[in-house]
Motif scaffolding. Structure first.
Motif, PDB file in Angstrom:
ATOM      1  N   UNK A 242      62.101 121.474   7.344  1.00  0.00           N
ATOM      2  CA  UNK A 242      61.032 120.898   7.825  1.00  0.00           C
ATOM      3  C   UNK A 242      61.269 119.657   9.196  1.00  0.00           C
ATOM      4  N   UNK A 243      62.144 119.850   9.219  1.00  0.00           N
ATOM      5  CA  UNK A 243      62.880 118.666  10.488  1.00  0.00           C
ATOM      6  C   UNK A 243      62.486 119.437  11.998  1.00  0.00           C
ATOM      7  N   UNK A 244      60.960 118.936  12.211  1.00  0.00           N
ATOM      8  CA  UNK A 244      60.970 119.111  13.812  1.00  0.00           C
ATOM      9  C   UNK A 244      61.094 118.552  14.649  1.00  0.00           C
ATOM     10  N   UNK A 245      61.804 117.633  15.214  1.00  0.00           N
ATOM     11  CA  UNK A 245      62.332 116.857  15.989  1.00  0.00           C
ATOM     12  C   UNK A 245      62.417 117.893  17.987  1.00  0.00           C
ATOM     13  N   UNK A 246      62.323 117.397  18.372  1.00  0.00           N
ATOM     14  CA  UNK A 246      61.989 118.576  19.564  1.00  0.00           C
ATOM     15  C   UNK A 246      63.276 117.931  20.345  1.00  0.00           C
ATOM     16  N   UNK A 247      63.951 117.187  20.085  1.00  0.00           N
ATOM     17  CA  UNK A 247      65.397 117.281  20.991  1.00  0.00           C
ATOM     18  C   UNK A 247      66.016 117.946  20.120  1.00  0.00           C
ATOM     19  N   UNK A 248      66.687 118.898  20.944  1.00  0.00           N
ATOM     20  CA  UNK A 248      67.797 120.355  19.971  1.00  0.00           C
ATOM     21  C   UNK A 248      68.991 120.253  19.884  1.00  0.00           C
ATOM     22  N   UNK A 249      69.194 118.500  20.677  1.00  0.00           N
ATOM     23  CA  UNK A 249      70.959 118.503  20.523  1.00  0.00           C
ATOM     24  C   UNK A 249      70.835 117.406  18.746  1.00  0.00           C
ATOM     25  N   UNK A 250      69.635 116.362  18.760  1.00  0.00           N
ATOM     26  CA  UNK A 250      69.936 115.922  16.984  1.00  0.00           C
ATOM     27  C   UNK A 250      70.090 116.899  16.603  1.00  0.00           C
ATOM     28  N   UNK A 251      68.538 117.971  16.848  1.00  0.00           N
ATOM     29  CA  UNK A 251      68.822 119.232  15.635  1.00  0.00           C
ATOM     30  C   UNK A 251      69.914 119.802  15.229  1.00  0.00           C
ATOM     31  N   UNK A 252      70.384 120.466  16.399  1.00  0.00           N
ATOM     32  CA  UNK A 252      72.113 120.720  15.852  1.00  0.00           C
ATOM     33  C   UNK A 252      72.978 120.007  15.801  1.00  0.00           C
ATOM     34  N   UNK A 253      73.512 118.712  16.084  1.00  0.00           N
ATOM     35  CA  UNK A 253      74.080 117.511  14.915  1.00  0.00           C
ATOM     36  C   UNK A 253      74.078 117.422  13.377  1.00  0.00           C
ATOM     37  N   UNK A 254      72.354 117.340  13.130  1.00  0.00           N
ATOM     38  CA  UNK A 254      72.013 117.678  11.744  1.00  0.00           C
ATOM     39  C   UNK A 254      72.126 119.113  11.506  1.00  0.00           C
ATOM     40  N   UNK A 255      71.970 120.102  11.751  1.00  0.00           N
ATOM     41  CA  UNK A 255      72.469 121.454  11.640  1.00  0.00           C
ATOM     42  C   UNK A 255      73.801 121.527  10.596  1.00  0.00           C
ATOM     43  N   UNK A 256      74.580 120.345  11.989  1.00  0.00           N
ATOM     44  CA  UNK A 256      76.741 120.915  11.721  1.00  0.00           C
ATOM     45  C   UNK A 256      76.625 119.857  10.650  1.00  0.00           C
ATOM     46  N   UNK A 257      76.345 119.150  10.008  1.00  0.00           N
ATOM     47  CA  UNK A 257      76.378 117.862   9.457  1.00  0.00           C
ATOM     48  C   UNK A 257      75.889 118.804   7.465  1.00  0.00           C
ATOM     49  N   UNK A 258      74.806 119.540   7.614  1.00  0.00           N
ATOM     50  CA  UNK A 258      74.039 120.498   6.397  1.00  0.00           C
ATOM     51  C   UNK A 258      74.862 121.184   6.621  1.00  0.00           C
ATOM     52  N   UNK A 259      75.730 121.653   7.258  1.00  0.00           N
ATOM     53  CA  UNK A 259      76.926 123.255   7.042  1.00  0.00           C
ATOM     54  C   UNK A 259      78.480 122.624   6.276  1.00  0.00           C
ATOM     55  N   UNK A 260      78.806 121.147   6.311  1.00  0.00           N
ATOM     56  CA  UNK A 260      79.573 120.658   6.532  1.00  0.00           C
ATOM     57  C   UNK A 260      79.403 119.886   4.913  1.00  0.00           C
ATOM     58  N   UNK A 261      78.615 119.905   4.868  1.00  0.00           N
ATOM     59  CA  UNK A 261      77.988 119.164   2.771  1.00  0.00           C
ATOM     60  C   UNK A 261      78.081 120.892   2.243  1.00  0.00           C
ATOM     61  N   UNK A 262      77.839 122.359   3.480  1.00  0.00           N
ATOM     62  CA  UNK A 262      77.841 123.467   2.330  1.00  0.00           C
ATOM     63  C   UNK A 262      79.993 123.747   2.184  1.00  0.00           C
ATOM     64  N   UNK A 263      80.578 123.582   3.063  1.00  0.00           N
ATOM     65  CA  UNK A 263      81.382 123.640   3.006  1.00  0.00           C
ATOM     66  C   UNK A 263      82.496 123.276   2.272  1.00  0.00           C
TER      67      UNK A 263
END
Length: 925
Positions: A627-648
């Motif tokens: 649901x996060x539609x932040x226009x900054x791709x760098x911030x969205x990529x960092x949040x994606x990396x954090x969620x993937x770490x949670x899954x790890x």
């Protein structure tokens, strides 16, 4: 037709007139050209003429009827028509004109009034700019209200303070009056006792002459009948029986002087004899201190309570645990009861008076009441202590019962069972069988529930995860590498891995798993940790983009996420193929190179993929990311990396849960291999220095206790004692240490030792404040104020009044006591803020904790450990640490596991350090 005024006729409605009158009017109008004036008949003239008395009077000078035009029209109408009829018509016409004019004027006025009303409404509705005078008036009003509120608050506070002072003064006067009254009563009672004793000790004055036999015979009164004779015989029999009972009691020699000269054990044996109990019961029953109808058990209990007064006065140190207000009151009432009793039984031949029996009954009742209250209080504290000991033994058994290979369970089982049996017998004796079993069951259940495994909230098993295969014969640690292979895969910059990854390294995981078999990686990181991780990755990416390496970083990040996701799915399955094909590194690199890489397509693909991989407990995080539609791709990529770490993390915990038994077996070997790679060929300077300091302290302590020279073989410190001394010094201290102080072998336990130091600091500070409050309020130091300690645990060391308020929430503090406690609390909190030990109470408590932990950790056999654990509650409670018995016990267990793992993993390095220290060849020292 009735007569009416001519003004009632309408001028323009001539058709409404009577037909005869209308015809006459027409004839008159037709004949208006003639000069002859026709006079109407009398009845018509009377009808149409206006009577003078009915004519309307002139109202005002401005009236239209009095105007010149009105008179002119009236005369012209008369002259034109030449008679009353024409005058009447003109009047009606004029009247109609007046009415119409008035109507128009009224309509104009109404329109004008409506316009005025509309303008007023618009002006009222329009926002009006406040002027400076209005602002000043509003500010003055607010200031006045604020001042009045402040005055009211101050007045309320003054009234409250005055009421408090008045109440304290009233209570103080009442207490002084009651004390004076009690003192007066005691003085009167003492005076009465002395008077009675003086009367009994006075001899009968010798008479001048003795009566002759005949005279004495004359004085003898003979009964007049059989009833009087029976009464005389009964009285003589009762006196004889009383003298016999009192003589038997006096033969026992139960005096305070004899009790004080006899040892405590001999006195206990004497007072428990059946002869003593029976004789004392007869004496008490004879003087009315016991009911004849009471059962044997009640009589025996009352007799033992009375005989306890000899123990309380003869051996107070052995009977009473402390010297509080309640104990002093018990001693005073026991002394009063025995004094009254000795006054009554001092002479078998003398019968006590009614006044003596009354004083004895009051003193006996007061002593029984005080003894029962003291026994209940002491029994409750003793029950709590024994329950804590029973629970501590059960916790030890729960820890070692599953160890079948090391035979630890067999060593502990017999000692724990023996001590628990003794505690159970004492608890049943104090509380009764049923109540004792209920209390033990509830306490053990609560302890096991608190120390039990915490069930995760929701399903934490990854949807695409499977149980990895484990080769038990493999020489290397393949399970942990297979289960958490994504630990080393993170952002391309290795220096930021610990700051951005939620997963610890393999060595830390194996070390924690060896210490705690139920260890799991924290799946609920704090919010600040999440923000720090996202910000670290974002900052790293922005620096790369600014330096012109953004394209390479995007490819590296995609490769990192690809590797993490592939480790979460089963190879060969559809999801594994989908991830491999969609996140192909070469394809993404070509897209970035040609400028065709689309962030939106990448995030859309990840939003559709992650719900198929994550555990159900992570659905909320994955949905929030989508649901996060932040226009900054760098911030969205960092949040994606954090969620993937949670899954790890979830996948790693799932693998740990499945492979924990095998991983624990391989933990020591893996730790040794990692330690070799960590230190390389370097010497353990910090470990050597730490061991040397621990050895010195151990030898000094042995010399201080035994008084022998340390060169003798018996006084030499063993390696086990030295290690425990060093470990206790590291874990139990309130001062900060530098990096050089922690040994290399305990580097992985740095955070654990730091946490223990903080906990110890809180324990000694809170215990010092509570112990001071108990002493000032004359309460039992063994009583547990757990609620107050729990409230103080989260308070900062800067707020001393909050600590006082925590105590006042349950116990009322007198003003003097509160003042003394506030001063002491501020000095104790100063130690907490400065992380130092200067206050005497804090020093004593810290030394008690260190001594207790050292004693339990240095126990060499299972019997010694069980004995130390069973007496832990009693030792800590008597030392003023009753509120933290459970926390200190948990700390001892954790340190014991740390010591076992550390010595087993680094034993050969410790041997080298010991040899170097013994040869006084310590590098760097």
């Amino acid at each position: 037709m009735p007569h009416s005024d001519s003004s009632d006729l309408e001028p323009d409605s001539s058709h409404s007139l009577h037909p005869t009158i209308r015809e006459e009017i027409q004839d008159l109008m037709m004949s208006s050209d003639n000069d002859t004036v026709h006079v109407p008949p009398p009845h018509l003239a009377a009808r149409f003429s206006r009577s003078s008395n009915l004519r309307r009077k002139s109202s005002a000078t401005s009236s239209r009827r009095n105007s010149l035009s009105s008179h002119h029209s009236s005369r012209s109408s008369r002259s034109a028509h030449g008679g009353p009829c024409s005058t009447h018509i003109a009047q009606h016409l004029r009247r109609a004109s007046i009415i119409e004019t008035r109507k128009a004027r009224l309509a104009d006025r109404a329109a004008h009034a409506e316009q005025v009303r509309l303008r007023a409404a618009l002006a009222k509705a329009a926002p009006r700019a406040s002027t400076s005078s209005e602002e000043r008036a509003l500010a003055a009003k607010q200031a006045r209200e604020k001042f009045l509120a402040q005055v009211a608050a101050n007045c309320a506070e003054e009234v409250k303070r005055a009421k408090k002072v008045a109440e304290d003064t009233r209570e103080k006067k009442a207490a002084e009056h009651l004390k004076l009254k009690e003192d007066m009563i005691e003085r009167l009672a003492e005076a009465e006792k002395r008077r009675l004793l003086q009367q009994q000790n006075q001899r009968r004055p010798r008479t001048a002459t003795l009566l002759s036999v005949e005279e004495r015979k004359v004085l003898i009164r003979r009964p007049r009948n059989e009833t009087e004779a029976a009464k005389v015989i009964q009285k003589a029999w009762r006196n004889s029986k009383r003298r016999s009972i009192v003589s038997d009691y006096l033969e026992l020699g139960l005096t305070l002087e004899n009790i004080q000269k006899t040892s405590f054990e001999d006195v206990g044996s004497l007072l428990s004899q059946d002869k003593v109990l029976e004789t004392t019961t007869k004496v008490l029953r004879m003087y009315g201190l016991q009911d004849n109808d009471s059962d044997i058990t009640g009589e025996s209990t009352a007799t033992r309570t009375f005989l306890s007064a000899f123990l309380v006065l003869g051996h107070p140190a052995e009977v009473l645990s402390q010297e509080g207000e309640q104990e002093k009151d018990l001693i005073e009432k026991a002394k009063n009861a025995l004094l009254c009793f000795d006054t009554v039984v001092v002479n078998p031949s003398l019968s006590p008076s009614a006044n003596q029996l009354e004083l004895l009954s009051e003193a006996y009742t007061s002593f029984q009441t005080a003894f029962t209250a003291w026994k209940d209080r002491d029994s409750s504290v003793l029950l709590d202590t024994m329950l804590a000991q029973f629970v501590e033994l059960d916790a030890i058994w729960q820890t070692v019962k599953n160890d079948k290979e090391g035979l630890v369970a067999e060593d502990y089982r017999e000692g724990i069972q023996h001590n628990q049996t003794l505690l159970l017998v004492r608890l049943k004796r104090l509380a009764g069988p049923d109540r004792a079993m209920k209390m033990i069951t509830a306490a053990v259940r609560k302890s096991r529930k608190a120390k039990g495994k915490k069930e995760p909230v929701g399903d934490v098993r990854p949807r695409a995860a499977s149980l990895p295969s484990v080769d038990a014969t493999a020489p290397t640690l393949t399970p942990i590498e297979a289960s958490v292979s994504d630990i080393d895969a993170d952002t391309p910059e290795p220096g930021n891995r610990k700051a951005t990854s939620l997963l610890p390294d393999n060595r830390t995981i194996m070390h924690e798993l060896a210490i705690n078999k139920e260890y799991r990686i924290d799946t609920k990181p704090k919010m600040d940790m999440r923000e720090n991780a996202i910000q670290a990755v974002s900052a790293n990416m922005r620096r790369r983009f600014e330096s012109g390496l953004g394209d390479l970083f995007i490819v590296a990040m995609a490769e990192t996420i690809r590797e993490k996701l592939l480790s979460l799915v089963v190879p060969g399955k559809s999801l594994h193929t989908l991830i491999s094909d969609s996140l192909d590194t070469e394809m993404i690199a070509n897209q970035v190179k040609m400028g065709a890489f689309s962030y939106q397509q990448f995030f859309t693909f990840m939003n559709s993929l992650l719900p198929k991989i994550c555990a159900p407990v992570r659905d909320a995080e994955v949905k929030a990311l989508a649901d996060d539609q932040t226009e900054d791709p760098i911030e969205r990529l960092a949040k994606l990396n954090y969620v993937v770490d949670l899954l790890s993390v979830d996948h790693a915990n799932f693998s740990l849960q499945m492979n924990a038994p095998l991983l624990i077996k391989e933990a020591i070997g893996y730790e040794q291999r990692c330690f070799v790679n960590t230190i390389g060929g370097r010497t353990l300077k910090r470990t050597s220095k730490w061991w040397s300091e621990a050895k010195r302290k151990t030898e000094e302590e042995i010399v201080r206790r035994s008084g022998r020279d340390q060169s003798t073989p018996a006084s030499r410190a063993t390696s086990d004692k030295i290690y425990i001394q060093g470990l206790v010094d590291l874990a139990i201290g309130v001062t900060e240490w530098h990096d050089v102080d922690i040994p290399e072998t305990l580097e992985l336990d740095r955070s654990r030792i730091s946490r223990m130091r903080v906990d110890i600091l809180h324990m000694v500070v809170i215990s010092a404040i509570l112990l001071t409050a108990k002493n000032l309020m004359r309460r039992d130091v063994r009583s547990q104020w757990k609620e107050q300690a729990q409230r103080m645990w989260d308070l900062p060391f800067t707020d001393g009044q909050a600590f006082i308020a925590a105590i006042e929430s349950r116990y009322a503090l007198p003003p003097n006591t509160k003042t003394q406690l506030s001063g002491t609390t501020e000095r104790i909190l100063l130690d907490g803020r400065n992380r130092q030990v200067s206050h005497p109470v804090v020093k004593v408590l810290l030394q008690k904790i260190k001594a207790h932990v050292y004693t339990r950790l240095s126990a060499s056999s299972a019997d010694e450990r069980v004995k130390a654990a069973s007496s832990a509650s009693q030792v800590l409670s008597s030392g003023g640490l009753a509120e933290f018995v459970v926390q200190i016990g948990a700390m001892v267990d954790e340190l014991q596991r740390v010591a076992d793992v550390d010595r087993e993993a680094h034993g050969k390095w410790y041997d080298d350090v010991i040899k170097a220290v013994n040869q006084e060849n310590i590098p760097g020292v």
